[in-house]
Design a protein around this motif. Structure first.
Motif, PDB file in Angstrom:
ATOM      1  N   SER A  50       1.046  -0.982   0.318  1.00 42.02           N
ATOM      2  CA  SER A  50      -0.303  -0.180  -0.041  1.00 42.02           C
ATOM      3  C   SER A  50       1.453   1.130  -0.029  1.00 42.02           C
ATOM      4  N   GLY A  51       2.594   1.075   0.288  1.00 41.44           N
ATOM      5  CA  GLY A  51       3.012   2.500   0.102  1.00 41.44           C
ATOM      6  C   GLY A  51       2.327   2.885   1.556  1.00 41.44           C
ATOM      7  N   ASP A  52       3.825   4.104   2.336  1.00 40.37           N
ATOM      8  CA  ASP A  52       3.536   4.789   3.103  1.00 40.37           C
ATOM      9  C   ASP A  52       3.517   6.088   2.178  1.00 40.37           C
ATOM     10  N   ALA A  53       2.667   7.120   2.081  1.00 40.85           N
ATOM     11  CA  ALA A  53       3.157   8.430   1.676  1.00 40.85           C
ATOM     12  C   ALA A  53       4.267   9.327   2.483  1.00 40.85           C
ATOM     13  N   ASN A  54       4.642   8.758   3.293  1.00 42.14           N
ATOM     14  CA  ASN A  54       5.940   9.843   3.791  1.00 42.14           C
ATOM     15  C   ASN A  54       7.353   8.728   3.838  1.00 42.14           C
ATOM     16  N   THR A  55       7.504   7.482   3.180  1.00 40.48           N
ATOM     17  CA  THR A  55       8.349   6.816   2.544  1.00 40.48           C
ATOM     18  C   THR A  55       9.326   7.545   2.373  1.00 40.48           C
ATOM     19  N   ARG A  56      10.284   7.513   2.637  1.00 41.91           N
ATOM     20  CA  ARG A  56      11.062   8.406   1.541  1.00 41.91           C
ATOM     21  C   ARG A  56      12.536   7.258   1.057  1.00 41.91           C
ATOM     22  N   TYR A  57      13.029   8.312  -0.245  1.00 45.27           N
ATOM     23  CA  TYR A  57      13.559   7.336  -0.905  1.00 45.27           C
ATOM     24  C   TYR A  57      14.542   7.029  -1.392  1.00 45.27           C
ATOM     25  N   LEU A  58      15.313   6.506  -1.187  1.00 49.60           N
ATOM     26  CA  LEU A  58      16.648   5.729  -1.424  1.00 49.60           C
ATOM     27  C   LEU A  58      16.028   4.665  -1.805  1.00 49.60           C
ATOM     28  N   SER A  59      17.312   3.506  -2.306  1.00 49.96           N
ATOM     29  CA  SER A  59      17.327   2.976  -3.633  1.00 49.96           C
ATOM     30  C   SER A  59      17.598   1.490  -3.304  1.00 49.96           C
ATOM     31  N   GLY A  60      17.089   0.603  -4.001  1.00 49.74           N
ATOM     32  CA  GLY A  60      17.835  -0.647  -3.887  1.00 49.74           C
ATOM     33  C   GLY A  60      17.230  -1.609  -3.077  1.00 49.74           C
ATOM     34  N   ILE A  61      17.136  -3.227  -3.855  1.00 51.65           N
ATOM     35  CA  ILE A  61      17.205  -3.816  -3.046  1.00 51.65           C
ATOM     36  C   ILE A  61      17.740  -4.356  -1.940  1.00 51.65           C
ATOM     37  N   THR A  62      18.903  -3.757  -0.938  1.00 49.07           N
ATOM     38  CA  THR A  62      19.157  -4.028  -0.974  1.00 49.07           C
ATOM     39  C   THR A  62      19.487  -5.141   0.065  1.00 49.07           C
ATOM     40  N   ASP A  63      18.039  -5.929   1.191  1.00 44.06           N
ATOM     41  CA  ASP A  63      18.155  -6.500   1.543  1.00 44.06           C
ATOM     42  C   ASP A  63      17.777  -7.768   1.410  1.00 44.06           C
ATOM     43  N   PHE A  64      17.812  -7.359   0.156  1.00 45.08           N
ATOM     44  CA  PHE A  64      17.579  -9.186  -0.834  1.00 45.08           C
ATOM     45  C   PHE A  64      19.247 -10.177  -0.697  1.00 45.08           C
ATOM     46  N   ARG A  65      19.835  -9.551   0.484  1.00 44.93           N
ATOM     47  CA  ARG A  65      21.042 -10.034   0.606  1.00 44.93           C
ATOM     48  C   ARG A  65      21.557  -9.956   1.751  1.00 44.93           C
ATOM     49  N   GLY A  66      23.213 -10.998   1.872  1.00 49.06           N
ATOM     50  CA  GLY A  66      23.354 -10.428   3.790  1.00 49.06           C
ATOM     51  C   GLY A  66      24.321  -9.306   3.200  1.00 49.06           C
ATOM     52  N   ILE A  67      24.335  -8.320   3.571  1.00 48.06           N
ATOM     53  CA  ILE A  67      25.264  -7.382   3.258  1.00 48.06           C
ATOM     54  C   ILE A  67      25.658  -7.199   4.995  1.00 48.06           C
TER      55      ILE A  67
ATOM     56  N   PHE B  30      25.674   7.966  -5.433  1.00 45.32           N
ATOM     57  CA  PHE B  30      25.359   7.765  -6.000  1.00 45.32           C
ATOM     58  C   PHE B  30      24.937   7.876  -7.496  1.00 45.32           C
ATOM     59  N   GLU B  31      23.677   6.748  -6.757  1.00 44.30           N
ATOM     60  CA  GLU B  31      22.414   7.132  -7.586  1.00 44.30           C
ATOM     61  C   GLU B  31      21.437   8.860  -7.425  1.00 44.30           C
ATOM     62  N   SER B  32      21.954   8.701  -6.988  1.00 43.07           N
ATOM     63  CA  SER B  32      20.985  10.259  -6.384  1.00 43.07           C
ATOM     64  C   SER B  32      22.066  11.502  -6.728  1.00 43.07           C
ATOM     65  N   LEU B  33      23.334  11.249  -6.797  1.00 42.61           N
ATOM     66  CA  LEU B  33      23.995  12.043  -8.123  1.00 42.61           C
ATOM     67  C   LEU B  33      24.333  12.413  -8.876  1.00 42.61           C
ATOM     68  N   ASN B  34      23.788  11.470  -9.900  1.00 48.60           N
ATOM     69  CA  ASN B  34      23.689  11.774 -11.037  1.00 48.60           C
ATOM     70  C   ASN B  34      22.720  11.363 -11.019  1.00 48.60           C
ATOM     71  N   GLU B  35      20.522  10.957 -10.880  1.00 49.80           N
ATOM     72  CA  GLU B  35      19.764  11.521 -11.243  1.00 49.80           C
ATOM     73  C   GLU B  35      18.936  12.661 -10.575  1.00 49.80           C
ATOM     74  N   THR B  36      19.792  13.600  -9.225  1.00 47.36           N
ATOM     75  CA  THR B  36      18.767  14.020  -8.921  1.00 47.36           C
ATOM     76  C   THR B  36      19.809  15.521  -8.511  1.00 47.36           C
ATOM     77  N   TYR B  37      20.993  15.149  -8.057  1.00 46.36           N
ATOM     78  CA  TYR B  37      21.495  16.363  -7.257  1.00 46.36           C
ATOM     79  C   TYR B  37      21.975  17.161  -7.980  1.00 46.36           C
ATOM     80  N   ILE B  38      22.746  16.474  -9.087  1.00 52.11           N
ATOM     81  CA  ILE B  38      23.279  17.162 -10.462  1.00 52.11           C
ATOM     82  C   ILE B  38      22.066  17.675 -11.411  1.00 52.11           C
ATOM     83  N   PRO B  39      20.945  16.698 -12.080  1.00 55.85           N
ATOM     84  CA  PRO B  39      20.540  17.286 -12.629  1.00 55.85           C
ATOM     85  C   PRO B  39      18.860  17.977 -12.315  1.00 55.85           C
ATOM     86  N   LEU B  40      19.002  17.867 -11.008  1.00 61.94           N
ATOM     87  CA  LEU B  40      18.514  19.778 -10.369  1.00 61.94           C
ATOM     88  C   LEU B  40      19.058  20.787 -10.569  1.00 61.94           C
TER      89      LEU B  40
END
Lengths: 233, 527
Positions: A50-67, B30-40
């Motif tokens: 459903s998604g939290d409208a306040n969810t922050r936007y980072l990247s990645g499916i990073t927890d699909f591995r044992g980092i 790196f992704e944020s730089l390339n896709e957000t901060y620099i394009p902005l």
């Protein structure tokens, strides 16, 4: 963070992730089976989709591995202790109706309580609108946290860590006080009938285009009161 | 006149693992730089050069500015971009022969990567200089936030920790931008009564507030959040307009969800043959995003259609018109209700634009362009609003945030509550150390300053948020345990009046953040 919408992933993406997760037979599982297997693995729930409208936007499916396996510690760093063997209790406001409480006993006091068979409880004091309410929450010696119900109003709450035996009551620690949530509109229902326009202004900031109200208990209660007053009028 | 405060918040947690040749979480930067901060920055500079009279506010968190000005991370970004360009060249070739529908976008990504890298180098690898120039030209109001983006309400019983977060955040801003920040982004919109005074006493003039904080305040608001709020200390609060931001932000019906927009998840890193993408994914064979994405959102289906750039841009223009219309219509409704010249505070995470929502940069550009053409819309900033001498609502605002439910549940639930007994204990002990070892210089001073960094880094709201969202949980937990465990090294050593120099040298090398750290900020006698 970007929550992974598993349903939007392709079969090859799902297989790739499933393989990384060591899910058996992932090459022969079909799409639905892979989704089920991954959901089970991550104890997924509807919330993620459903998604939290306040969810922050980072990247990645990073927890699909044992980092976590390869983030090394610095020399001399040891694991955190389970507790700090000091007697203390803390109270933190969690939301308008609940507070989170956590505590520890020192080893010496814990041993004494156990040896003498004293019972342990939390003594909650709530001062609201000039009136003091007290209630007790039984706890086991091994407990260390609890969520406490709190009311709205002008006042505060605090909690004490108490043990007792045969009428001998001993206070081991007292938390700092937390301020309760109070609201003008929860106290001024009488003004609501004459505040139609203001009510609409308030709502104009708090509703989505679909008419959904911002998620907040106090707002919901205020809106409910306004509606009741409107009906009464 | 409808006044619009567009406030962007750029933040990433401090991630720097030079001990590894490549570290996946550094890709967040790196992704944020390339896709957000620099394009902005490119977009804002272009508008400025054209003489468009726009105003926006941007918060760069202290952890982010630290990474953006970090030499080794800048070097790694260049490596990352070279890899991205190399893959783009391969993609340009591949899509001539297969997946021909993707060729245009392959060229587009390649061109974007080259242009961004060129700009990065032109800025001397420090894009903040570009933003600072825009600030000097009064186009952008820059501001800061808490040192490590701690969710402050949970720590309100530790005023020294609040002070350390606020003061270190302000000092970092001054060091990097050479000026003081008049605005302060409350991490996660987290406010509690009394926080306004801490900010005000440190020279801050304004902060943003959660949208529900107005109706639920202890005083009666007469402007409903469409004028600034005067908080008890005198600090100005700018309530976020939930209604207007949700038109963008809603993950269900916001503009970014349009089926014609580019899909974020479908990335060649996940579906092209491993041999082909291996040099651009994570070692040994962990498939990750490469940034080359050719499909449209389409819907909740596996069978996504190819992305049509032209069609998406047409849609974006429509979205902008719809957004401006919504603002104007709302302004008219407010005017008939007796509120003239309303201020709409549109607060967003910057990384939404470009990174998560590919069309987002174009959306902002058109929004500023088309808005400038409207007689009844004026882009402003909170500081300009204050200088304009606005009317205010004087309110006592309750504790609040923009998290689920509007309070602290996101950062304090069953998944993450365990962290606080450790963090709070570290804060208690940090205070204790300042008493036991006042005015330490040299090695012990460095030791105590490093302890302060570790405890500040442990306070970041990112870790409990990750645990709550269940995204990179193991990494967040590891980071938190490392920071707190590191703090405990200092505490236990100092209790024996010794300094663990091996740990100190490694720790300083690993966390090159807050070079002007002052551990006496944690001294309760200096509040």
């Amino acid at each position: 963070m970007i929550l992974v919408n598993i349903e939007s992933l392709s079969l090859s993406e799902l297989r790739s992730i499933a393989e990384q997760e060591g899910i058996e037979d992932s090459p022969i599982l079909d799409r639905e089976e892979l989704i089920d297997a991954l959901r089970e693995r991550y104890e997924d729930d509807d919330e993620a989709d459903s998604g939290d409208a306040n969810t922050r936007y980072l990247s990645g499916i990073t927890d699909f591995r044992g980092i976590g396996d390869y983030v090394g510690g610095l020399p001399g760093v040891v694991d955190l202790p389970d507790d700090y063997s000091e007697t203390e209790i803390h109270l933190v406001l969690r939301n308008c109706l609940w507070a989170y409480c956590y505590w520890t006993f020192s080893q010496q006091e814990a041993d004494e309580i156990a040896d003498t068979g004293r019972s342990v409880y939390l003594s909650v004091a709530i001062m609201v609108d000039g009136r003091m309410d007290r209630f007790e929450v039984p706890a086991a010696l091994g407990d260390s946290e609890w969520n406490l119900s709190i009311p709205y109003g002008d006042g505060w709450a605090e909690v004490s860590l108490v043990s007792e035996k045969d009428g001998d009551r001993r206070i081991h620690a007292v938390s700092k006080r937390i301020q309760l949530i109070d609201s003008y509109w929860l106290r001024h229902r009488d003004e609501m009938k004459s505040s139609d326009m203001l009510y609409r202004i308030y709502l104009s900031m708090l509703t989505t285009k679909e008419g959904a109200l911002v998620e907040n208990q106090v707002v919901e209660d205020i809106v409910e009161l306004f509606r009741e007053e409107d009906i009464a009028k | 006149m409808n006044k619009v405060n567009l406030i962007l918040h750029a933040h990433l947690p401090y991630v720097r693992h030079l001990e590894y040749p490549k570290f996946l979480e550094e890709n967040w930067l790196f992704e944020s730089l390339n896709e957000t901060y620099i394009p902005l920055l490119r977009m804002f500079e272009k508008l400025d050069m054209e003489g468009l009279g726009y105003h926006v506010s941007i918060c760069f968190s202290p952890t982010l500015v630290t990474m953006l000005t970090d030499g080794p991370l800048q070097e790694r970004f260049v490596d990352y971009m070279n890899g991205r360009i190399e893959l783009g060249e391969k993609e340009a070739e591949r899509t001539l022969h297969e997946d021909r529908e993707c060729h245009g976008m392959a060229l587009c990504y390649l061109e974007e990567a080259r242009t961004n890298l060129e700009m990065f180098e032109r800025c001397g690898r420090n894009i903040l200089i570009g933003y600072r120039n825009l600030s000097d030209r009064n186009r952008v109001e820059l501001l800061t936030t808490a040192a490590t983006h701690a969710y402050l309400p949970i720590y309100k019983n530790h005023p020294t920790a609040i002070k350390a977060q606020v003061v270190t955040g302000l000092r970092t801003y001054e060091r990097v931008f050479g000026q003081s920040s008049k605005g302060f982004w409350l991490p996660e919109c987290g406010y509690y009564p009394g926080l306004d005074k801490v900010l005000y006493d440190n020279g801050v003039m304004w902060c943003q507030l959660a949208s529900h904080s107005v109706i639920s305040a202890r005083d009666k608001s007469i402007y409903g959040g469409y004028k600034p709020v005067r908080l008890p200390s005198g600090l100005a609060g700018f309530p976020r307009d939930w209604s207007l931001t949700s038109l963008v932000w809603s993950s269900v019906s916001g503009y970014p969800c349009d089926g014609d927009n580019r899909d974020f998840y479908r990335d060649i890193g996940y579906y092209l043959p491993l041999d082909y993408v291996r040099p651009y994914i994570h070692e040994p064979e962990v498939r990750v995003f490469t940034g080359y994405k050719y499909h449209a959102i389409t819907g909740r289906t596996e069978n996504k259609r190819f992305y049509d750039y032209g069609k998406a841009m047409e849609k974006t223009a429509l979205h902008v018109e719809n957004y401006l219309y919504s603002i104007k219509r709302k302004g008219l409704a407010l005017e008939t209700s007796g509120i003239g010249d309303p201020i709409f505070n549109l607060c967003f995470d910057a990384e939404l634009f470009g990174h998560r929502w590919y069309e987002g940069i174009r959306f902002l550009e058109l929004f500023l362009r088309r808005g400038a053409e409207c007689d009844d819309i004026a882009f402003t900033t909170p500081m300009l609003s204050i200088l304009d001498g606005n009317e205010y609502d004087s309110l006592y605002v309750n504790e609040s945030s923009w998290g689920t439910g509007g309070y602290s549940d996101t950062w304090l639930d069953a998944s993450n509550s365990w962290i606080y007994r450790h963090i709070m204990k570290a804060l208690d002990r940090m205070e204790e150390l300042t008493h036991r070892f006042p005015e330490q210089g040299s090695l012990k001073g460095r030791f105590l300053n490093q302890a302060s960094r570790e405890v500040l880094l442990a306070m970041a709201s990112d870790w409990p948020c990750i645990m709550h969202d269940r995204t990179s949980v193991s990494y967040a937990e590891k980071r938190l345990r490392n920071h707190l465990g590191s703090f405990n090294v200092v505490y236990s050593s100092m209790c024996q009046n010794t300094v663990n120099t091996e740990w100190l040298i490694n720790a300083e090398r690993s966390s090159q953040i807050f070079p002007d750290m002052d551990y006496t900020l944690f001294d309760p006698d200096k509040l």
